[in-house]
Every structure is written in structure tokens, then in C-alpha cells.
Design a protein around this motif. Structure first.
Motif, PDB file in Angstrom:
ATOM      1  N   SER A 181       0.851  -1.194   0.000  1.00  0.00           N
ATOM      2  CA  SER A 181       0.000   0.000   0.000  1.00  0.00           C
ATOM      3  C   SER A 181       0.879   1.234   0.000  1.00  0.00           C
ATOM      4  CB  SER A 181      -0.919   0.023   1.222  1.00  0.00           C
ATOM      5  OG  SER A 181      -2.051  -0.785   1.024  1.00  0.00           O
ATOM      6  N   GLY A 182       0.484   2.209  -0.810  1.00  0.00           N
ATOM      7  CA  GLY A 182       1.249   3.437  -0.851  1.00  0.00           C
ATOM      8  C   GLY A 182       0.977   4.199  -2.137  1.00  0.00           C
ATOM      9  N   PRO A 183       1.764   5.275  -2.366  1.00  0.00           N
ATOM     10  CA  PRO A 183       2.987   5.646  -1.640  1.00  0.00           C
ATOM     11  C   PRO A 183       2.796   6.588  -0.458  1.00  0.00           C
ATOM     12  CG  PRO A 183       2.759   7.017  -3.576  1.00  0.00           C
ATOM     13  CD  PRO A 183       1.586   6.078  -3.592  1.00  0.00           C
ATOM     14  N   LYS A 184       1.511   7.000  -0.194  1.00  0.00           N
ATOM     15  CA  LYS A 184       1.321   8.005   0.857  1.00  0.00           C
ATOM     16  C   LYS A 184       0.186   7.676   1.822  1.00  0.00           C
ATOM     17  CE  LYS A 184       2.837  11.706  -2.300  1.00  0.00           C
ATOM     18  NZ  LYS A 184       2.537  13.051  -2.838  1.00  0.00           N
ATOM     19  N   ASP A 240      -4.253   2.784   0.020  1.00  0.00           N
ATOM     20  CA  ASP A 240      -4.026   2.797  -1.426  1.00  0.00           C
ATOM     21  C   ASP A 240      -3.279   1.528  -1.831  1.00  0.00           C
ATOM     22  OD1 ASP A 240      -5.329   5.206  -1.869  1.00  0.00           O
ATOM     23  OD2 ASP A 240      -3.542   6.401  -1.531  1.00  0.00           O
ATOM     24  N   LYS A 241      -4.032   0.441  -1.920  1.00  0.00           N
ATOM     25  CA  LYS A 241      -3.445  -0.881  -2.195  1.00  0.00           C
ATOM     26  C   LYS A 241      -2.934  -0.958  -3.635  1.00  0.00           C
ATOM     27  CE  LYS A 241      -6.133  -4.529  -2.911  1.00  0.00           C
ATOM     28  NZ  LYS A 241      -5.686  -5.304  -4.101  1.00  0.00           N
ATOM     29  N   VAL A 242      -1.771  -1.595  -3.775  1.00  0.00           N
ATOM     30  CA  VAL A 242      -1.189  -1.832  -5.096  1.00  0.00           C
ATOM     31  C   VAL A 242      -0.787  -3.300  -5.177  1.00  0.00           C
ATOM     32  CG1 VAL A 242       0.583  -1.159  -6.753  1.00  0.00           C
ATOM     33  CG2 VAL A 242      -0.200   0.506  -5.034  1.00  0.00           C
ATOM     34  N   ASN A 257       1.878   0.234   9.663  1.00  0.00           N
ATOM     35  CA  ASN A 257       0.475   0.512   9.392  1.00  0.00           C
ATOM     36  C   ASN A 257       0.231   1.938   8.916  1.00  0.00           C
ATOM     37  OD1 ASN A 257       0.708   1.883  11.930  1.00  0.00           O
ATOM     38  ND2 ASN A 257       0.105  -0.005  12.975  1.00  0.00           N
ATOM     39  N   ARG A 258       1.256   2.781   8.932  1.00  0.00           N
ATOM     40  CA  ARG A 258       1.068   4.159   8.481  1.00  0.00           C
ATOM     41  C   ARG A 258       2.244   4.599   7.614  1.00  0.00           C
ATOM     42  NH1 ARG A 258      -2.099   6.934  13.617  1.00  0.00           N
ATOM     43  NH2 ARG A 258      -4.090   6.038  13.014  1.00  0.00           N
ATOM     44  N   ASN A 259       1.927   5.323   6.561  1.00  0.00           N
ATOM     45  CA  ASN A 259       2.957   5.757   5.609  1.00  0.00           C
ATOM     46  C   ASN A 259       2.671   7.154   5.091  1.00  0.00           C
ATOM     47  OD1 ASN A 259       0.651   4.866   4.268  1.00  0.00           O
ATOM     48  ND2 ASN A 259       1.761   4.104   2.480  1.00  0.00           N
ATOM     49  N   TYR A 278       5.959   2.564   1.280  1.00  0.00           N
ATOM     50  CA  TYR A 278       5.026   1.472   1.015  1.00  0.00           C
ATOM     51  C   TYR A 278       4.943   0.525   2.209  1.00  0.00           C
ATOM     52  CZ  TYR A 278       4.943   3.008  -3.821  1.00  0.00           C
ATOM     53  OH  TYR A 278       4.785   3.754  -4.968  1.00  0.00           O
ATOM     54  N   LEU A 279       3.703   0.212   2.605  1.00  0.00           N
ATOM     55  CA  LEU A 279       3.470  -0.800   3.620  1.00  0.00           C
ATOM     56  C   LEU A 279       3.488  -2.164   2.947  1.00  0.00           C
ATOM     57  CD1 LEU A 279       0.484   0.880   5.535  1.00  0.00           C
ATOM     58  CD2 LEU A 279       2.951   1.229   5.858  1.00  0.00           C
TER      59      LEU A 279
END
Length: 897
Positions: free
Chosen positions: A380-383, A387-389, A544-546, A559-560
């Protein structure tokens, strides 16, 4: 207090014999009401607490009936009280709570009472875990095998004052356990050791429940314990035996079906769920997981999902207790007698779950579903964490982020700048950085380090990688910060530690490190190369936070990921890679190695877990949990019932909340010719009111610290100085993004109305205080939204604010204002400051009558005219707090009696 006839029908006390011992409990099934069988399991816990704690003051018969009638009331924003069984704290948020207890003891002593009576009424556990940073790691030129020891030494040097104070609290306060630094992350220690699951208090059994001063308190929901994060004032109220008010929530039933693919991790599942629930919208709601797929998840898997509850926005993410919960208790070293008690009590009270039995499914507000077999490997990321990828499109997604306009999924890098590469020298070798280069790779945080499947999976992947000859470039800041000593124990026993260390993932500390922003410095040549090229470099972490700027100022993309993928991206050296098509590196013979060649299957990982994660490890690690390391044991904390405050300390000071308090009730409801300190608009958050980040060098707090001989590098953050009221008062409304209508632009400024001078807000408040002028605040809708931050109510009180007039209030912040004796006043429906013609430069007077009732209207006099407002004291309990000048003052007088 004698029970009314109405309550006796709910409060059925029953006996139960467990292994030859007799216990009592409040029988929920004995209510014999069909509505109980339809209640979600999480709501049943609220009901049991209300019945057990009924006193016809904090909790009344109508509250019990409101919870029992959840099916109808969930749609009506009905407020109910809740008395959790315990409180959990971490050191950043726990320090001000202990400071308040110490100050309350001083007040009780001054007023002729016994200060030793001031203790938490319910059990309170504080885990010191937020202070350690990755100052020394594999990528540091100062790295050595004792990085762990060096980081802990630096931690003690920075935080000696705070630790000394907390050690005093551990000795002086009864019913409070303080877990020393170096023990682990609060939520993992809670899960593995502190959780009671079922309480036995004087042979009365009841479900474990809690509130905590950290948003990820919800991790404990994975073990079937209802609990969530709150602000400091609410936590202190619970510690003192008070109820907190909450809106009876909707409960989303999240049905899990199917089985995970053998190459998918629990981290992939939680990132998928996080995105899904964010799309649905679950803010302010309970999420309760059910369905046959739950039986496929270990407690560690469930805890991973529950941990990220704040990221998908719900109040809790709950898994009811089942057979797997009991097996986890056995695995983590709980006694057989305890496990037997838990099982028999919960089954007797309709609180034990069989996820394969659909006949047990309660009524939910809404049901959504996820087939676990559809989950894919992802980050998830980039911010943002939701925001799953999917990993198979990561390379394309990162390229899109470079192209996209600046935002949550964009950096707007000009096309001719996207291929830029910056060479640099590190330890006599030349390397190159470019957009997408990984410079931080951290196996960190409560989210994943509590889960043996992903930690051992990472270790086995490291072993396979090293055996293939793969390496991580030495400038990448790699680190491993386990959530407890048990993790290191089973990583050693399974033989994977040497492989992790070979790749640079050495144990650097036990605590909330990179995920909270304690990533420490990057090597100077790396930092210079990033700044020279204005590069979008990356952090990959199992957190858990980015949010942007949280992990490190120089990693614009973060990225998480699962611990396995953290290692994979560290080896690759970039996030701009398609693992399906591109090799992760080359083996000792120069042959391409793909990620699939080194990835361990779920079955292989589970086999190692069964062999090496055993109860004896948990028993050994936690047998001496309160003793701490040598540095902690060497701290010579005062041995006294009253804390000997050090006037020279810039971290710990006695707050002024009770310094002028008397035994008699004060006159708190009269405001005469008050000035408006701030004229604010809509959606003013607690971050606007009480920022928690760094201390700006031109701020009142910075000037105060400079006057005490500190230089800017010693300022630290507002969060670390929450134990010093002088700092926090100066930091109130110091957010540079605060928009005050008096100023007309974002700035932490206001107008001193009598003189017309534009000033820092604290300085204006200080001048008003010197003149004996009372203050109020005008605001729009949703005043106090955001996280529940205690200093957002304490700070305005210290600045002399007596009342806030707003169009509407965030529920918890309104309660916190009452808890500090500040009057929350609400315009009548349809009215605003603008519609009433208020400039904010008038004089304001009002009087709250002694016999004020909840929701009553009063008149506000503005120069030569007046208007009506609603006094937002919503319950009899809040009225009592207000009349005493605040909740802590109320408790002091209760103790004196």
C-alpha cells in the motif's frame, strides 16, 4: 445503591463452578429476551458492562434498555455509557496521565486528604515503547553487532527525565503496571501477556475490555477483546472508575469465506480489507468479522487485521472468541485453569463463537464479504495505507505516480527528469540512486511483528536468498525491530537470524520505531544524493502508516508491505520492478534469480511455526517483564508517595489544574465581558488546536525552550514534551495551517482586540490573562474533529478559555471540554456567527444557572443585544463534572469525601 425493580430484571447474578471453584457472573442469557440473541457479539460486551456497572447515575436502566434495543437504536445516534475493564497506555500518551495523577496527589495532600488514595481504580498498564529510534543500524558507518545496545543507550540518554518519572509512577501508584523500555511494542505485549480475556475480580467473572491512548489499541480485537483508542482525558476518567460516553454504533458484518493462496500472507489480507472498508465507509462504526473463513486465520492473523482498524476508519475490528482463541492462550503460556475459566464462562453467557455455525450469526447493520482466495500479494502506498497496489502492477503504478499531479498518488516529476541517476560514494564504493530507489527497508511495527507466520516467512526468505548469493546494498537502511523478545527467541531457535543479519536485518530495538517516524538518520552520502537529484526515493516497511513525511523527510514514497516483501524490495533495491518478469538478482553462478525462486510457501512457514513457537518461550520472556534492562534497573527513582518535582526540568512539570482548587464547589458558570481569542470556521481539528509534531523555531514554545538554555536540536517534539504544561500551553493553536478569521490567512496568530496588535496566540492569551480578561472561542461546524487529543482541551483551559460557541462539536472533544470545565455552547439550528452578525470583536457575557439541565438554552449577552445558545452538557454526569470545574477536580473531591 438499592437496585430499582426495573433493573432487577436485567441484573441476574448467577453462580458457576469451574474446576471445583465457585464464581459469580451476570447472566445475559438469563435476561430471556430474544433481542439478546440478535445482538452482535461486540454489542453483547457493552451490554454486560452496563448491567454489571449499573448505579443509576453513570449508568441507568434506560442505558441498558438502549443497548439491548440496539437493532432499532443503531440508526438513531443514541448515546450510551461504557465502563471498560482496564486501560492501556504507551509512554508518549501515558506520561501526561501519570503527571495528572501526581498532581492530584499533591492537591489531595494540600486539602487535608490522604494522597495515597489517588490511584487508578481499574487496572492500568503502561508500556514504554515510543522512545527508541534507529540511530545505529547495518547501513550506518557506526554499525557494529551491538546496534541494539547502542540504540537503547541513546534512548536512555534522550529520555532519562521521562523514564525516571515513570519509574516513580511504577513504584508509587497502585493498580498500575509499567513495562520498561526494551520490552516490546505496547499492542504486542498486550496481546501476548497483558490481555485478561476474562476478568476474575473477587470471584466475579466478566469480559475483558479496554480503552487505550494509542489508536492501534484495536489490535486486541483479534483476541476477542473489545477495545479502542481514546484521548488522555477519557483514559484518565476510565482509570478513575468513570464511564465514557459513546454513540451506539452500527455494526458492519464482514463475512470471510474461502482459503488463502499458499503464497499469500496475512499482510496481503489486511491491506485488501483496509482498501475495501475504506471504499465502503465505516468511520464511527464497529466491524465484526464472521463466516467460515475466520477459522482459517490464526489469532496473529486476526490481530493483524484488527490492528489496522484506524486505517480503515472503524472504531473496532472485532473477532469474537472461539476455539482458536483458546489455542492461542495455550501457545502464549496462559495457565490451563485460566483457559478453562474463559471457555466455560463465555459459553455460559452466550459470548463464545463457532464461526462455522451460521446459526450463531447475529443481526448486522450491513453485511459485506471477502473471498480469501481472491487476495493477491500487495503493498500500500505511496502516501496512504488504504491505497493498495498489487505487486504484479507495482512497477507500472510507481511510474504513474511519477507522472501524476502532486497528490496522494502523484509526484509530478517532469518526463525529462524521470530517468535521472545520481552517483555517490558510500564506504569507498560508488553506487547510484534514482527515482524508486529503496533507501529504508524496515521490518517494524505492531502490525506484523506479532505474527510468527510473516516473521518466520521473512526469515526463511532471507535464508533462501543468502543461499542463492543475494545481497542488499550496504547503504540501504535495513532494520528489524521485533514487537517482543519472543520474536527474537523463535527467530533464533528456528535458525534464521544469521540469514536476516547477513542481509542487514539486525535487531536494532524493541519498540515502535520506523512506523512512528523513529527511523533515525540516513547515511550522509545517501541524503546528499537524494537532495541533489530531488529524487523520489522509497521506504518499505511492515507498518500501518505511511503518510507523507512520517517515515523520513527524504523518503517521499513509502510502502506498507509484509516482512517478506520488505526484504524482497531491499534486495531488488527499487520498487520499480516487476517481480513476475524481472529477476530480483543473480546467484553465485551469475544466473537470474526470481522472487518465486526464494519465496517460502504458507505450508512450509506453518510447519516451522508449529515446531518453534512454543509456550515456554512466552513464559520465559514475560516472567521478568517488569524488571527491565540494566539501564532501567540503575535508574534511582524517588521512593515517595508525592513526586518531588524538578523546577529545572523541561520535560516533566506539575500542571496548574488543581493549584487553586478548594474543597468547596467553585463558581464556574459566570462569564463577564469576555473577549474572543479566536474566530474560527468549520472543521477545526485537534491537530489545529494541539499540534503533535516538531516545535517550530519561531514559536512561543521554542522561545521558552531557548530561554531555558536549549538549542534547536534539543527542542524535540510536542509529543515528547506532553508532560510539561508550559510547552503544551505555548503549543496550543500553534499549527501553521490554522485559519483565524481575524487574520484572514493560515497562521498561528490572532489579534489582541483592545490594542489591535497581531500576536502569537499564546502571547495574546497571556496578555489577556494579565489583564484579568476572560476568553471564549467562536467556531463553525465540527469543532474538535480528528484524533482525541487531551491537550486540545487542556491547552485552551491554560490559555484562559472559558467557553466555546460552535455550530456543532465532535462528540469526544465536546466531552473533553466538559472534562476540563470549559463550557461547550451551540448555536440554535440554522444560526451561525455570520447570521447573528457577530464580528468576534464584541464583549460576551453569560451565566449558567446552578440548576441547569442537560440541553437547556441560555442567553448570551453581546454588548447591548443577546442571542440564545444550547448548553451542551448532555448528561447528569457531565453536569456534575462541570459544577466541580472538571472531571479530575470531581474525582479529587470524591476521594476527599
Amino acid at each position: 445503591m438499592a437496585l430499582s425493580d426495573d433493573c432487577s430484571k436485567y441484573r441476574c447474578e448467577k453462580s458457576i463452578d469451574i474446576d471445583g471453584k465457585s464464581f459469580k457472573y451476570f447472566d445475559l442469557l438469563g435476561i430471556n429476551d430474544p433481542r439478546y440473541d440478535e445482538l452482535p457479539f461486540s454489542i453483547r460486551v457493552l451490554l454486560e458492562s452496563a448491567i454489571r456497572n449499573y448505579d443509576n447515575f453513570h449508568i441507568k436502566v434506560k442505558d441498558i434498555e438502549n443497548i439491548l434495543n440496539w437493532k432499532e437504536n443503531q440508526l438513531k445516534s443514541v448515546e450510551v455509557p461504557f465502563k471498560p475493564a482496564r486501560v492501556i497506555l504507551q509512554d508518549f500518551t501515558g506520561v501526561p496521565a501519570v503527571v495528572d495523577f501526581a498532581a492530584m496527589r499533591d492537591a489531595v495532600k494540600r486539602l487535608g486528604g490522604d494522597p495515597e488514595k489517588i490511584n487508578p481504580v481499574v487496572p492500568a498498564d503502561l508500556v514504554i515503547d515510543h522512545s527508541v529510534q534507529v540511530d545505529v543500524s547495518r547501513s550506518s558507518s557506526t554499525f557494529s553487532a551491538d546496534a541494539l545496545q547502542k540504540n537503547q543507550d541513546i534512548e536512555f540518554e534522550r529520555n532519562k527525565e521521562r523514564f525516571l518519572f515513570l519509574k516513580w509512577g511504577a513504584k508509587a501508584l497502585k493498580n498500575m503496571l509499567i513495562v520498561p523500555p526494551g520490552s516490546g511494542i505496547v499492542h504486542q505485549v498486550n496481546l501476548e501477556y497483558l490481555a485478561r480475556v476474562v476478568f476474575d475480580s473477587d470471584n466475579i467473572l466478566y469480559p475483558d475490555s479496554l480503552v487505550g491512548t494509542d489508536s492501534h489499541t484495536t489490535m486486541i480485537n483479534g483476541l476477542g477483546i473489545v477495545g479502542w483508542g481514546v484521548g488522555g482525558i477519557e483514559a484518565e476518567a476510565v482509570m478513575l472508575g468513570q464511564a465514557i460516553s459513546m454513540v451506539l454504533p452500527k455494526v458492519i458484518g464482514y463475512k470471510l469465506t474461502g482459503k488463502m493462496n499458499a503464497l499469500v500472507t496475512s499482510t496481503d489480507v489486511v491491506l485488501t480489507i483496509t482498501k475495501h472498508l475504506r471504499q465502503i465507509g465505516v468511520v464511527g462504526k464497529f466491524v465484526e468479522f464472521f463466516g467460515p473463513g475466520v477459522s482459517q486465520l490464526s489469532i496473529a492473523d486476526r490481530a493483524t487485521i484488527a490492528n489496522m482498524c484506524p486505517e480503515y476508519g472503524a472504531t473496532i475490528g472485532y473477532f469474537a472468541i472461539d476455539e482458536i482463541s483458546l489455542k492461542y492462550m495455550k501457545q502464549t503460556g496462559r495457565q490451563d485453569s485460566k483457559i478453562s475459566m474463559v471457555e466455560k464462562y463465555l459459553k455460559a453467557n452466550g459470548l463464545f463463537r463457532d464461526f462455522d455455525n451460521s446459526k450463531q450469526d447475529p443481526v448486522y447493520s450491513e453485511i459485506v464479504e471477502l473471498d480469501l482466495s481472491t487476495v493477491m500479494s500487495c503493498v500500500s502506498g505511496p502516501k496512504r495505507p488504504h491505497d493498495k497496489v498489487d505487486v504484479n502492477v507495482m512497477k507500472k503504478d510507481f511510474q504513474n505516480c511519477l507522472d501524476n499531479p502532486i497528490g496522494f498518488k502523484g509526484f509530478k516529476i517532469a518526463p525529462d527528469q524521470q530517468s535521472k541517476s545520481i552517483p555517490f560514494v558510500f564506504e569507498n564504493e560508488e553506487y547510484v540512486l534514482s527515482h524508486g530507489s529503496v533507501v529504508i527497508a524496515a521490518i517494524t511495527s505492531c502490525t506484523n511483528t506479532s505474527n510468527p507466520s510473516v516473521m518466520l516467512g521473512a526469515g526463511l526468505l532471507a535464508k533462501n536468498a543468502v543461499n542463492k548469493g543475494l545481497t542488499v546494498k550496504p547503504f540501504v537502511k535495513t532494520s528489524l525491530s521485533p514487537g517482543s523478545g519472543v520474536v527474537t527467541y523463535y527467530l533464533k531457535e528456528s535458525g534464521v537470524i544469521p540469514y536476516l543479519e547477513t542481509l542487514g536485518f539486525n535487531v536494532v530495538g524493541y519498540g515502535c520505531m520506523t512506523c512512528i517516524g523513529n527511523s533515525g538518520p540516513l547515511p550522509e552520502p545517501v541524503a546528499q544524493a537524494i537532495e541533489k537529484g530531488d529524487l523520489v526515493t522509497c521506504g518499505v516497511l511492515s507498518g500501518n502508516r505511511n503518510f507523507e513525511g512520517r517515515i523520513h523527510p527524504l523518503t517521499r514514497a513509502n510502502y506498507l508491505a509484509s516482512p517478506l516483501l520488505v526484504i524482497a524490495y531491499a534486495i531488488a533495491g527499487t520498487v520499480s520492478i516487476d517481480f513476475e518478469k524481472e529477476p530480483i538478482g543473480k546467484d553465485n553462478n551469475g544466473k537470474d534469480v526470481f522472487l518465486r525462486d526464494i519465496w517460502p510457501s504458507r505450508q512450509v512457514v506453518q510447519k516451522v511455526e508449529r515446531e518453534h513457537v512454543i509456550p515456554a518461550m512466552f513464559q520465559e520472556v514475560y516472567s521478568n517483564i517488569t524488571e527491565g534492562n540494566d539501564r532501567w534497573r540503575s535508574l534511582d527513582a524517588p521512593d515517595a508517595q508525592l513526586y518531588p518535582w524538578d523546577s529545572s526540568s523541561t520535560y516533566i512539570q506539575s500542571p496548574p489544574f488543581f493549584q487553586t482548587m478548594t474543597r468547596d464547589l467553585p463558581s464556574v458558570g459566570v462569564i463577564k465581558d469576555a473577549k474572543v481569542l479566536l474566530n474560527l470556521g468549520d472543521s477545526v481539528t485537534t491537530d489545529h488546536i494541539s499540534p503533535a509534531g516538531s516545535i517550530a523555531r519561531n514559536s512561543p514554545a521554542a522561545r521558552y525552550l531557548a530561554s531555558r538554555g536549549l538549542v534547536p536540536r534539543q527542542f524535540n517534539s510536542y509529543g515528547s514534551r506532553r508532560g510539561n504544561d508550559a510547552i503544551m500551553a505555548r503549543g496550543t493553536f500553534a499549527n501553521i495551517r490554522l485559519v483565524n478569521k481575524f487574520i484572514g490567512k493560515a497562521a498561528p496568530k490572532t489579534i489582541h482586540i483592545p490594542s489591535g496588535d497581531v500576536m502569537d496566540i499564546f502571547d495574546a492569551a497571556d496578555r489577556y490573562k494579565a489583564d484579568g480578561t476572560q476568553l471564549i472561542i467562536l467556531s463553525g461546524k465540527d469543532y474538535g474533529s480528528g484524533s482525541s487529543r487531551d491537550w486540545a482541551a487542556k491547552g485552551p483551559w491554560m490559555q484562559g478559555v472559558k467557553a466555546v460557541i460552535a455550530e456543532s462539536f465532535e462528540r469526544i472533544h465536546r466531552s473533553n471540554l466538559v472534562g476540563m470545565g470549559i463550557i461547550p455552547l451551540q448555536y440554535l439550528p440554522g444560526q451561525t456567527a455570520e447570521s447573528l452578525g457577530l464580528s468576534g470583536k464584541e464583549n460576551y457575557s453569560l451565566s449558567v444557572p446552578d440548576d441547569i439541565q442537560a440541553g437547556q438554552k441560555i442567553s448570551v449577552q453581546v454588548d447591548k443585544r443577546s442571542f440564545e445558545v444550547i448548553v451542551r452538557f448532555d448528561t447528569d454526569v457531565e453536569l456534575a463534572y462541570f459544577k466541580h470545574g472538571g472531571i479530575l477536580n470531581y474525582m479529587i473531591r470524591q476521594m476527599l469525601e
